[in-house]
Design a protein around this motif. Structure first.
Motif, short mmCIF file in Angstrom:
data_model
loop_
_atom_site.label_atom_id
_atom_site.label_comp_id
_atom_site.label_asym_id
_atom_site.label_seq_id
_atom_site.Cartn_x
_atom_site.Cartn_y
_atom_site.Cartn_z
N LYS A 1 0.82 -1.22 0.00
CA LYS A 1 0.00 0.00 0.00
C LYS A 1 0.86 1.27 0.00
O LYS A 1 0.38 2.33 -0.35
CB LYS A 1 -0.95 0.00 1.18
N GLY B 1 -7.11 4.46 -10.44
CA GLY B 1 -7.76 4.63 -9.14
C GLY B 1 -9.17 4.07 -9.13
O GLY B 1 -9.58 3.40 -8.17
N GLN B 2 -9.92 4.32 -10.20
CA GLN B 2 -11.27 3.77 -10.31
C GLN B 2 -11.21 2.24 -10.38
O GLN B 2 -12.03 1.55 -9.79
CB GLN B 2 -11.97 4.32 -11.55
N LEU C 1 -8.99 0.26 -9.09
CA LEU C 1 -8.66 -0.29 -7.77
C LEU C 1 -9.88 -0.40 -6.86
O LEU C 1 -9.97 -1.31 -6.05
CB LEU C 1 -7.58 0.55 -7.08
N THR C 2 -10.80 0.53 -7.00
CA THR C 2 -11.98 0.53 -6.13
C THR C 2 -13.14 -0.26 -6.70
O THR C 2 -14.18 -0.38 -6.06
CB THR C 2 -12.44 1.98 -5.83
N THR C 3 -13.00 -0.82 -7.89
CA THR C 3 -14.05 -1.62 -8.52
C THR C 3 -13.98 -3.05 -7.99
O THR C 3 -12.91 -3.66 -8.02
CB THR C 3 -13.88 -1.61 -10.06
N LYS C 4 -15.12 -3.57 -7.55
CA LYS C 4 -15.14 -4.93 -7.02
C LYS C 4 -15.01 -5.97 -8.13
O LYS C 4 -14.24 -6.90 -8.02
CB LYS C 4 -16.41 -5.18 -6.22
#
Length: 118
Positions: A69, A101-102, A104-107
């Motif tokens: 991270k 970034g999008q 990374l946050t997508t399941k």
């Protein structure tokens, strides 16, 4: 007709993780830029530049997946062969449809790692 040089060119691009310029590919294959482009389009369905970009992004996805991270997107973009983060984001959005970034946050990830790098 089998294009043995095309297989070797693909392997060369994979080994170099998508960081090969068209000029280097010309020198590696001994063929002209136009011949390389035509052959890639006819046999792979992509231009060599687009194919190269997909390989580089695939490498970047692998780096993102196997990183801590504390690693920055900028350092990952350099490691993936980009000169700056903005070029990475542009390519990523163009090919995958999201920014890193999008993504990374997508399941449910929209991009599947489909090229096996050795």
């Amino acid at each position: 007709m089998s294009e043995l040089w095309l297989i070797k060119a693909q392997q060369y691009l994979l080994q170099n993780k998508g960081t090969v310029s068209l000029k280097k590919l010309e020198r590696f294959t001994g063929y002209s830029e136009r011949h390389i482009e035509r052959t890639f389009e006819n046999h792979i369905g992509l231009s060599p530049k687009r194919y190269n970009t997909i390989i580089r992004l695939h490498h970047f996805l692998g780096l993102m997946k196997n990183t801590t991270k504390n690693t920055t997107m900028t350092s990952l973009s350099y490691e993936a062969g980009y000169t700056d983060q903005s070029h990475l984001i542009k390519d990523f959005k163009n090919i995958i449809g999201l920014t890193p970034g999008q993504y990374l946050t997508t399941k449910n990830k929209l991009a599947v790692n489909f090229i096996e790098l050795h």
